[in-house]
Motif scaffolding. Structure first.
Motif, PDB file in Angstrom:
ATOM      1  N   PHE A 205       0.821  -1.208   0.000  1.00  0.00           N
ATOM      2  CA  PHE A 205       0.000   0.000   0.000  1.00  0.00           C
ATOM      3  C   PHE A 205       0.858   1.264   0.000  1.00  0.00           C
ATOM      4  O   PHE A 205       0.623   2.202  -0.765  1.00  0.00           O
ATOM      5  CB  PHE A 205      -0.924  -0.023   1.220  1.00  0.00           C
ATOM      6  CG  PHE A 205      -1.692   1.244   1.444  1.00  0.00           C
ATOM      7  CD1 PHE A 205      -2.739   1.588   0.614  1.00  0.00           C
ATOM      8  CD2 PHE A 205      -1.376   2.087   2.506  1.00  0.00           C
ATOM      9  CE1 PHE A 205      -3.459   2.763   0.820  1.00  0.00           C
ATOM     10  CE2 PHE A 205      -2.087   3.258   2.721  1.00  0.00           C
ATOM     11  CZ  PHE A 205      -3.123   3.599   1.879  1.00  0.00           C
ATOM     12  N   MET A 206       1.864   1.285   0.862  1.00  0.00           N
ATOM     13  CA  MET A 206       2.696   2.488   0.992  1.00  0.00           C
ATOM     14  C   MET A 206       3.645   2.670  -0.182  1.00  0.00           C
ATOM     15  O   MET A 206       4.035   3.801  -0.501  1.00  0.00           O
ATOM     16  CB  MET A 206       3.502   2.432   2.296  1.00  0.00           C
ATOM     17  CG  MET A 206       2.657   2.420   3.555  1.00  0.00           C
ATOM     18  SD  MET A 206       1.577   3.849   3.712  1.00  0.00           S
ATOM     19  CE  MET A 206       2.773   5.180   3.809  1.00  0.00           C
ATOM     20  N   THR A 207       4.031   1.585  -0.817  1.00  0.00           N
ATOM     21  CA  THR A 207       5.048   1.649  -1.876  1.00  0.00           C
ATOM     22  C   THR A 207       4.461   1.794  -3.265  1.00  0.00           C
ATOM     23  O   THR A 207       5.014   2.514  -4.108  1.00  0.00           O
ATOM     24  CB  THR A 207       5.935   0.389  -1.826  1.00  0.00           C
ATOM     25  OG1 THR A 207       6.454   0.221  -0.509  1.00  0.00           O
ATOM     26  CG2 THR A 207       7.099   0.510  -2.801  1.00  0.00           C
ATOM     27  N   TYR A 208       3.336   1.139  -3.514  1.00  0.00           N
ATOM     28  CA  TYR A 208       2.857   1.032  -4.891  1.00  0.00           C
ATOM     29  C   TYR A 208       1.516   1.707  -5.169  1.00  0.00           C
ATOM     30  O   TYR A 208       1.010   1.613  -6.286  1.00  0.00           O
ATOM     31  CB  TYR A 208       2.756  -0.448  -5.290  1.00  0.00           C
ATOM     32  CG  TYR A 208       4.095  -1.156  -5.249  1.00  0.00           C
ATOM     33  CD1 TYR A 208       5.069  -0.888  -6.204  1.00  0.00           C
ATOM     34  CD2 TYR A 208       4.385  -2.077  -4.247  1.00  0.00           C
ATOM     35  CE1 TYR A 208       6.302  -1.527  -6.163  1.00  0.00           C
ATOM     36  CE2 TYR A 208       5.618  -2.722  -4.202  1.00  0.00           C
ATOM     37  CZ  TYR A 208       6.565  -2.438  -5.160  1.00  0.00           C
ATOM     38  OH  TYR A 208       7.785  -3.065  -5.124  1.00  0.00           O
ATOM     39  N   THR A 209       0.911   2.358  -4.187  1.00  0.00           N
ATOM     40  CA  THR A 209      -0.358   3.029  -4.443  1.00  0.00           C
ATOM     41  C   THR A 209      -0.190   4.546  -4.370  1.00  0.00           C
ATOM     42  O   THR A 209       0.705   5.060  -3.677  1.00  0.00           O
ATOM     43  CB  THR A 209      -1.450   2.600  -3.439  1.00  0.00           C
ATOM     44  OG1 THR A 209      -1.135   3.131  -2.136  1.00  0.00           O
ATOM     45  CG2 THR A 209      -1.552   1.086  -3.366  1.00  0.00           C
ATOM     46  N   ALA A 210      -1.082   5.257  -5.049  1.00  0.00           N
ATOM     47  CA  ALA A 210      -1.027   6.715  -5.047  1.00  0.00           C
ATOM     48  C   ALA A 210      -1.278   7.267  -3.643  1.00  0.00           C
ATOM     49  O   ALA A 210      -0.607   8.214  -3.205  1.00  0.00           O
ATOM     50  CB  ALA A 210      -2.062   7.271  -6.024  1.00  0.00           C
ATOM     51  N   VAL A 211      -2.220   6.661  -2.919  1.00  0.00           N
ATOM     52  CA  VAL A 211      -2.519   7.136  -1.567  1.00  0.00           C
ATOM     53  C   VAL A 211      -1.297   6.982  -0.665  1.00  0.00           C
ATOM     54  O   VAL A 211      -0.981   7.876   0.135  1.00  0.00           O
ATOM     55  CB  VAL A 211      -3.724   6.379  -0.975  1.00  0.00           C
ATOM     56  CG1 VAL A 211      -3.963   6.798   0.478  1.00  0.00           C
ATOM     57  CG2 VAL A 211      -4.976   6.635  -1.789  1.00  0.00           C
ATOM     58  N   GLY A 212      -0.603   5.857  -0.788  1.00  0.00           N
ATOM     59  CA  GLY A 212       0.604   5.653   0.007  1.00  0.00           C
ATOM     60  C   GLY A 212       1.656   6.712  -0.274  1.00  0.00           C
ATOM     61  O   GLY A 212       2.274   7.261   0.654  1.00  0.00           O
ATOM     62  N   ARG A 213       1.855   7.036  -1.541  1.00  0.00           N
ATOM     63  CA  ARG A 213       2.822   8.078  -1.900  1.00  0.00           C
ATOM     64  C   ARG A 213       2.362   9.445  -1.418  1.00  0.00           C
ATOM     65  O   ARG A 213       3.170  10.274  -1.003  1.00  0.00           O
ATOM     66  CB  ARG A 213       3.042   8.083  -3.413  1.00  0.00           C
ATOM     67  CG  ARG A 213       3.752   6.827  -3.927  1.00  0.00           C
ATOM     68  CD  ARG A 213       4.185   6.999  -5.369  1.00  0.00           C
ATOM     69  NE  ARG A 213       3.032   7.067  -6.270  1.00  0.00           N
ATOM     70  CZ  ARG A 213       2.463   6.009  -6.840  1.00  0.00           C
ATOM     71  NH1 ARG A 213       2.924   4.792  -6.556  1.00  0.00           N
ATOM     72  NH2 ARG A 213       1.438   6.153  -7.656  1.00  0.00           N
ATOM     73  N   HIS A 214       1.047   9.667  -1.440  1.00  0.00           N
ATOM     74  CA  HIS A 214       0.527  10.947  -0.954  1.00  0.00           C
ATOM     75  C   HIS A 214       0.725  11.093   0.549  1.00  0.00           C
ATOM     76  O   HIS A 214       0.939  12.211   1.044  1.00  0.00           O
ATOM     77  CB  HIS A 214      -0.960  11.060  -1.297  1.00  0.00           C
ATOM     78  CG  HIS A 214      -1.220  11.239  -2.759  1.00  0.00           C
ATOM     79  ND1 HIS A 214      -2.478  11.150  -3.318  1.00  0.00           N
ATOM     80  CD2 HIS A 214      -0.378  11.507  -3.793  1.00  0.00           C
ATOM     81  CE1 HIS A 214      -2.398  11.348  -4.618  1.00  0.00           C
ATOM     82  NE2 HIS A 214      -1.131  11.550  -4.931  1.00  0.00           N
ATOM     83  N   ILE A 215       0.649   9.995   1.279  1.00  0.00           N
ATOM     84  CA  ILE A 215       0.886  10.051   2.725  1.00  0.00           C
ATOM     85  C   ILE A 215       2.309  10.517   3.000  1.00  0.00           C
ATOM     86  O   ILE A 215       2.546  11.384   3.854  1.00  0.00           O
ATOM     87  CB  ILE A 215       0.628   8.670   3.371  1.00  0.00           C
ATOM     88  CG1 ILE A 215      -0.872   8.343   3.325  1.00  0.00           C
ATOM     89  CG2 ILE A 215       1.127   8.652   4.820  1.00  0.00           C
ATOM     90  CD1 ILE A 215      -1.207   6.930   3.761  1.00  0.00           C
ATOM     91  N   TYR A 216       3.270   9.963   2.273  1.00  0.00           N
ATOM     92  CA  TYR A 216       4.663  10.411   2.414  1.00  0.00           C
ATOM     93  C   TYR A 216       4.786  11.881   2.045  1.00  0.00           C
ATOM     94  O   TYR A 216       5.478  12.655   2.719  1.00  0.00           O
ATOM     95  CB  TYR A 216       5.578   9.578   1.516  1.00  0.00           C
ATOM     96  CG  TYR A 216       6.046   8.289   2.137  1.00  0.00           C
ATOM     97  CD1 TYR A 216       7.012   8.295   3.139  1.00  0.00           C
ATOM     98  CD2 TYR A 216       5.535   7.069   1.720  1.00  0.00           C
ATOM     99  CE1 TYR A 216       7.466   7.111   3.702  1.00  0.00           C
ATOM    100  CE2 TYR A 216       5.974   5.883   2.284  1.00  0.00           C
ATOM    101  CZ  TYR A 216       6.942   5.905   3.273  1.00  0.00           C
ATOM    102  OH  TYR A 216       7.368   4.739   3.839  1.00  0.00           O
ATOM    103  N   ALA A 217       4.116  12.292   0.959  1.00  0.00           N
ATOM    104  CA  ALA A 217       4.221  13.668   0.483  1.00  0.00           C
ATOM    105  C   ALA A 217       3.650  14.652   1.488  1.00  0.00           C
ATOM    106  O   ALA A 217       4.250  15.693   1.770  1.00  0.00           O
ATOM    107  CB  ALA A 217       3.496  13.805  -0.859  1.00  0.00           C
ATOM    108  N   VAL A 218       2.495  14.322   2.065  1.00  0.00           N
ATOM    109  CA  VAL A 218       1.870  15.200   3.057  1.00  0.00           C
ATOM    110  C   VAL A 218       2.779  15.346   4.271  1.00  0.00           C
ATOM    111  O   VAL A 218       2.931  16.441   4.827  1.00  0.00           O
ATOM    112  CB  VAL A 218       0.486  14.654   3.467  1.00  0.00           C
ATOM    113  CG1 VAL A 218      -0.057  15.398   4.685  1.00  0.00           C
ATOM    114  CG2 VAL A 218      -0.497  14.772   2.304  1.00  0.00           C
ATOM    115  N   GLY A 219       3.397  14.255   4.696  1.00  0.00           N
ATOM    116  CA  GLY A 219       4.322  14.329   5.820  1.00  0.00           C
ATOM    117  C   GLY A 219       5.555  15.142   5.506  1.00  0.00           C
ATOM    118  O   GLY A 219       6.098  15.832   6.369  1.00  0.00           O
ATOM    119  N   GLY A 220       5.995  15.092   4.248  1.00  0.00           N
ATOM    120  CA  GLY A 220       7.194  15.832   3.860  1.00  0.00           C
ATOM    121  C   GLY A 220       6.953  17.322   3.724  1.00  0.00           C
ATOM    122  O   GLY A 220       7.796  18.137   4.122  1.00  0.00           O
ATOM    123  N   ASN A 221       5.795  17.713   3.170  1.00  0.00           N
ATOM    124  CA  ASN A 221       5.510  19.137   2.954  1.00  0.00           C
ATOM    125  C   ASN A 221       4.016  19.297   2.680  1.00  0.00           C
ATOM    126  O   ASN A 221       3.552  19.032   1.571  1.00  0.00           O
ATOM    127  CB  ASN A 221       6.328  19.680   1.775  1.00  0.00           C
ATOM    128  CG  ASN A 221       6.290  21.194   1.700  1.00  0.00           C
ATOM    129  OD1 ASN A 221       5.273  21.814   1.936  1.00  0.00           O
ATOM    130  ND2 ASN A 221       7.423  21.782   1.338  1.00  0.00           N
TER     131      ASN A 221
END
Length: 343
Positions: A205-221
């Protein structure tokens, strides 16, 4: 002229989000990532060696199974804490949500005689709903930090858990509810298999889905994410809903182990979960962390607690030791952030 400037600004913000996602998802130098993971694994190995020297009982099969069994509940509930911290937030309500979810499951399954499978689904629904409430309080009321919203729901959920049965525990659950927490598939506990499945699914989920990538992005900025078109409020609601779901799932494992639901279950579980996530390499600053490292952090806490018990350390001093570990874990996070700024 202004339109071009706006487009350039949005393009830069989008680039920032992309870089943030890449840094969190694996585009950092491989040697640096490997070194961090190996360091955490080495810490666990060293801790196991020290405790095994001090207590010969540590490496017995019965004790190792006990450690694994105790770690499974923390491993599942720590997934939700990992997601919250990844977005530069925190979830202080996970232990209370666990308690309320299993008390409601006890009412459904034991007091009302509802089908055990349906009762477990309702348990998961209660946890998810309370998690969603955390997300809505944060996004709709615009509270300054999830510390506030989750502290409030922590007290609400605990109070409701005590109120729904007048603080009385519920026991006598069906075998199907006990299965995940107390049965085995061959030599492997069912709870351990569930942990493997949960972490495998979350890794995908965290590696291969758009939502997972968005979670990282929101945490980053957060602002860069919003300007790049990410629905930040939706992402945060998903994160806290998943955290509530994981709390309820961990509660089902706990009920399976002890065949009882009690309203004070899950007390201080959030402290162990936070420590495990930070030890696993996640950062309070957000956007940095690996889900698979969280399980190593969980095992470090579980092994430490088990070792202190085997060494007959007074429970008061065990609390002191865990507190020291949490402070050290946060200090390591501070050092990692300082090193990242210098790099």
């Amino acid at each position: 002229m202004s339109t071009n400037t706006t487009n350039e600004g949005a393009s830069k913000e989008k680039q920032t989000v992309t870089q943030s996602e890449g840094g969190a998802n694996g585009n950092q130098p491989k040697k640096k990532k490997r070194r961090g993971s190996l360091g955490i694994i080495l810490s666990l190995i060293v801790l196991c060696v020290i405790i095994s020297v001090l207590s010969p009982r540590f490496l017995t099969l019965a004790n190792l199974k006990n450690v694994m069994s105790q770690a499974t509940v923390s491993a599942v509930i720590s997934v939700g804490e990992f997601l919250a911290i990844l977005t530069a937030g925190i979830d202080l309500s996970i232990g209370s949500i666990l308690a309320l979810s299993i008390m409601m499951m006890g009412i459904f399954a034991v007091n009302l005689g509802i089908n055990p499978i349906v009762a477990m689904l309702l348990c998961l629904a209660v946890g998810s709903l309370f998690g969603l409430v955390n997300g809505l309080l944060l996004t709709k009321l615009k509270l300054p930090h999830p510390f506030i919203s989750t502290m409030g729901t922590k007290m609400i959920a605990r109070g409701l858990a005590l109120a729904v049965t007048a603080a009385a525990p519920i026991s006598g659950f069906a075998l199907s509810i006990q299965y995940l927490g107390s049965r085995s598939v061959g030599p492997i506990p069912s709870s351990a298999l569930l942990v493997v499945i949960v972490y495998a699914v979350m890794y995908i989920f965290m590696t291969y889905t758009a939502v997972g990538r968005h979670i990282y992005a929101v945490g980053g900025n957060v602002e860069a994410s919003r300007l790049s078109g990410i629905n930040v409020d939706k992402v945060l609601c998903i994160v806290y809903t998943l955290s509530g779901f994981m709390s309820a799932l961990a509660g089902i494992l706990l009920v399976g182990r002890v065949n009882a639901a009690y309203p004070l279950a899950g007390t201080d579980y959030e402290t162990d979960a936070i420590a495990a996530v930070i030890i696993g390499g996640a950062s309070f600053a957000g956007g940095v962390g690996k889900i698979l490292n969280t399980i190593i952090g969980v095992m470090i806490i579980a092994v430490l607690r088990n070792g202190l018990n085997l060494l007959n350390v007074d429970s008061a001093y065990q609390t002191v030791a865990i507190g020291v570990v949490i402070i050290l874990a946060v200090y390591l996070d501070v050092l990692r952030q300082a090193a990242a700024k210098r790099a």
